[in-house]
Write an enzyme that holds these catalytic residues in place. Structure first.
Site, PDB file in Angstrom:
ATOM      1  N   ASP A   1      -0.001   5.324   0.865  1.00 31.54           N
ATOM      2  CA  ASP A   1      -0.153   6.179   2.010  1.00 31.54           C
ATOM      3  C   ASP A   1      -0.379   5.547   3.230  1.00 31.54           C
ATOM      4  O   ASP A   1      -1.141   4.506   3.373  1.00 31.54           O
ATOM      5  CB  ASP A   1      -1.653   7.153   1.900  1.00 31.54           C
ATOM      6  CG  ASP A   1      -1.412   7.827   0.403  1.00 31.54           C
ATOM      7  OD1 ASP A   1      -0.300   8.602   0.397  1.00 31.54           O
ATOM      8  OD2 ASP A   1      -2.305   7.919  -0.500  1.00 31.54           O
TER       9      ASP A   1
ATOM     10  N   ASP B   1       0.775  -1.241  -0.042  1.00 28.30           N
ATOM     11  CA  ASP B   1       0.090   0.004   0.053  1.00 28.30           C
ATOM     12  C   ASP B   1       1.100   1.176   0.132  1.00 28.30           C
ATOM     13  O   ASP B   1       2.018   1.179   0.434  1.00 28.30           O
ATOM     14  CB  ASP B   1      -0.830  -0.233   1.042  1.00 28.30           C
ATOM     15  CG  ASP B   1      -1.859   1.165   1.447  1.00 28.30           C
ATOM     16  OD1 ASP B   1      -2.378   1.580   0.475  1.00 28.30           O
ATOM     17  OD2 ASP B   1      -1.775   1.604   2.607  1.00 28.30           O
TER      18      ASP B   1
ATOM     19  N   SER C   1      -3.020   0.144  -4.100  1.00 31.02           N
ATOM     20  CA  SER C   1      -3.427   1.456  -3.385  1.00 31.02           C
ATOM     21  C   SER C   1      -4.806   1.709  -3.866  1.00 31.02           C
ATOM     22  O   SER C   1      -5.397   1.274  -5.049  1.00 31.02           O
ATOM     23  CB  SER C   1      -2.384   2.413  -3.789  1.00 31.02           C
ATOM     24  OG  SER C   1      -2.869   3.778  -3.241  1.00 31.02           O
ATOM     25  N   GLY C   2      -5.630   2.428  -2.998  1.00 30.66           N
ATOM     26  CA  GLY C   2      -6.626   3.306  -3.444  1.00 30.66           C
ATOM     27  C   GLY C   2      -6.825   4.343  -4.506  1.00 30.66           C
ATOM     28  O   GLY C   2      -7.721   4.742  -4.861  1.00 30.66           O
TER      29      GLY C   2
ATOM     30  N   ASP D   1      -2.025  -0.677   5.926  1.00 37.85           N
ATOM     31  CA  ASP D   1      -2.341   0.166   7.288  1.00 37.85           C
ATOM     32  C   ASP D   1      -3.923   0.501   7.497  1.00 37.85           C
ATOM     33  O   ASP D   1      -4.291   0.972   8.657  1.00 37.85           O
ATOM     34  CB  ASP D   1      -1.517   1.359   7.614  1.00 37.85           C
ATOM     35  CG  ASP D   1      -2.041   2.564   6.404  1.00 37.85           C
ATOM     36  OD1 ASP D   1      -2.325   2.185   5.271  1.00 37.85           O
ATOM     37  OD2 ASP D   1      -2.629   3.560   6.857  1.00 37.85           O
TER      38      ASP D   1
ATOM     39  N   LYS E   1      -8.306  -5.203  -3.304  1.00 39.49           N
ATOM     40  CA  LYS E   1      -6.656  -5.424  -3.350  1.00 39.49           C
ATOM     41  C   LYS E   1      -6.272  -6.974  -3.654  1.00 39.49           C
ATOM     42  O   LYS E   1      -5.525  -7.215  -4.411  1.00 39.49           O
ATOM     43  CB  LYS E   1      -5.944  -4.571  -2.321  1.00 39.49           C
ATOM     44  CG  LYS E   1      -5.963  -3.067  -2.396  1.00 39.49           C
ATOM     45  CD  LYS E   1      -5.057  -2.519  -1.355  1.00 39.49           C
ATOM     46  CE  LYS E   1      -5.565  -1.112  -1.519  1.00 39.49           C
ATOM     47  NZ  LYS E   1      -4.481  -0.436  -0.315  1.00 39.49           N
TER      48      LYS E   1
END
Length: 271
Positions: free
Chosen positions: A11, A9, A44-45, A215, A192
């Site tokens: 951020d 991931d 990642s988003g 996270d 994901k």
């Protein structure tokens, strides 16, 4: 068993709180990954074009599971993309427009979109995550392949809003938290972990040959899917409960520290 795929991931995980990472240290590790053929994946988003910018020298060598699994690119070529039906887009937007305390980003394949009346400071902040971002008078006029929706709300209202949206529109899109008052609305079963599964199939890789780091709530499926799932020290409690292992915080280059452990065969990787 040797690791063949490492997924990170961004951020709160790979990036520190200033949105940076130790590039010199990472690229030394990346050269080590290439020798045995370990695949490096950014999961990642965020928008593909934003993620790609962090890895300019190698972006066509690595893979991206972007938009929380809705857009998967492998070595510069599209592998998969979600296409939310227009009727479902309208249904979701009708519900979101009822809520005045949230900002909405409609995430398309070619660009992301916000309304023209979005405050300038919010628009500038959104551009950090969506470099391709357009203002539009109404979302109903957007002509693009829609991948997901991204919401920003007061952080203390995130859980309440997430539960409400699950009740109202959960059959069409699943609300998942990406931390700090952010909620992504993703198509059920496309996350994901499902993006990683597509890459696995191409590379003939098993879950026990994979390592992943995260996270936030949108990382849980991914961390559960792989053998070596690491929750960051700064991660949420639900993520820490879901992961088998722990990594130092994002501000301590926790991902890079664990990768070094792998090559040194210490910690969880000790023979």
């Amino acid at each position: 068993m040797a690791v063949k795929l490492i997924a990170v991931d961004m951020d709160g995980t790979f990036l520190d709180d200033e949105k940076n990472y130790d590039q010199e240290r990472f690229f030394r590790q990346y050269q080590k990954m290439k020798e045995p053929g370990i695949r490096f994946v950014v999961a990642s988003g965020n928008q593909y074009y934003q993620l790609m910018s962090f890895f300019e020298p190698i972006h066509e060598e690595i893979s991206f599971v972007s938009e929380n699994g809705a857009f998967v690119v492998m070595q510069g070529k599209e592998l998969f993309s979600v296409d939310i039906p227009k009727r479902d887009v309208r249904f979701v937007m009708d519900e979101l427009m009822r809520h005045t305390n949230i900002s909405v980003v409609v995430c398309g394949k070619e660009s992301a979109y916000v309304l023209e009346d979005l405050p300038e400071d919010v628009f500038v902040e959104a551009k950090r995550y969506y470099p391709r971002l357009k203002r539009v008078p109404t979302f109903h006029g957007v002509e693009d392949q829609i991948l997901k929706f991204a919401l920003a709300c007061p952080q203390d209202k995130t859980r309440q809003l997430q539960e409400l949206l699950h009740t109202k529109i959960g059959k069409v899109v699943t609300p998942v938290s990406s931390g700090h008052g952010s909620i992504d609305l993703i198509v059920p079963e496309f996350h994901k972990a499902s993006g990683l599964q597509r890459l696995q199939k191409v590379g003939h890789i098993q879950p026990d040959e994979m390592m992943a780091f995260g996270d936030g709530g949108n990382d849980i499926e991914m961390l559960k899917h792989v053998k070596y799932g690491f929750a960051m020290e700064n991660g949420s409690e639900e993520v820490k409960k879901a992961a088998r292992y722990a990594a130092p915080s994002n501000n301590e280059s926790g991902v890079l520290a664990v990768i070094e452990q792998y090559f040194a065969k210490v910690g969880p990787f000790k023979d």
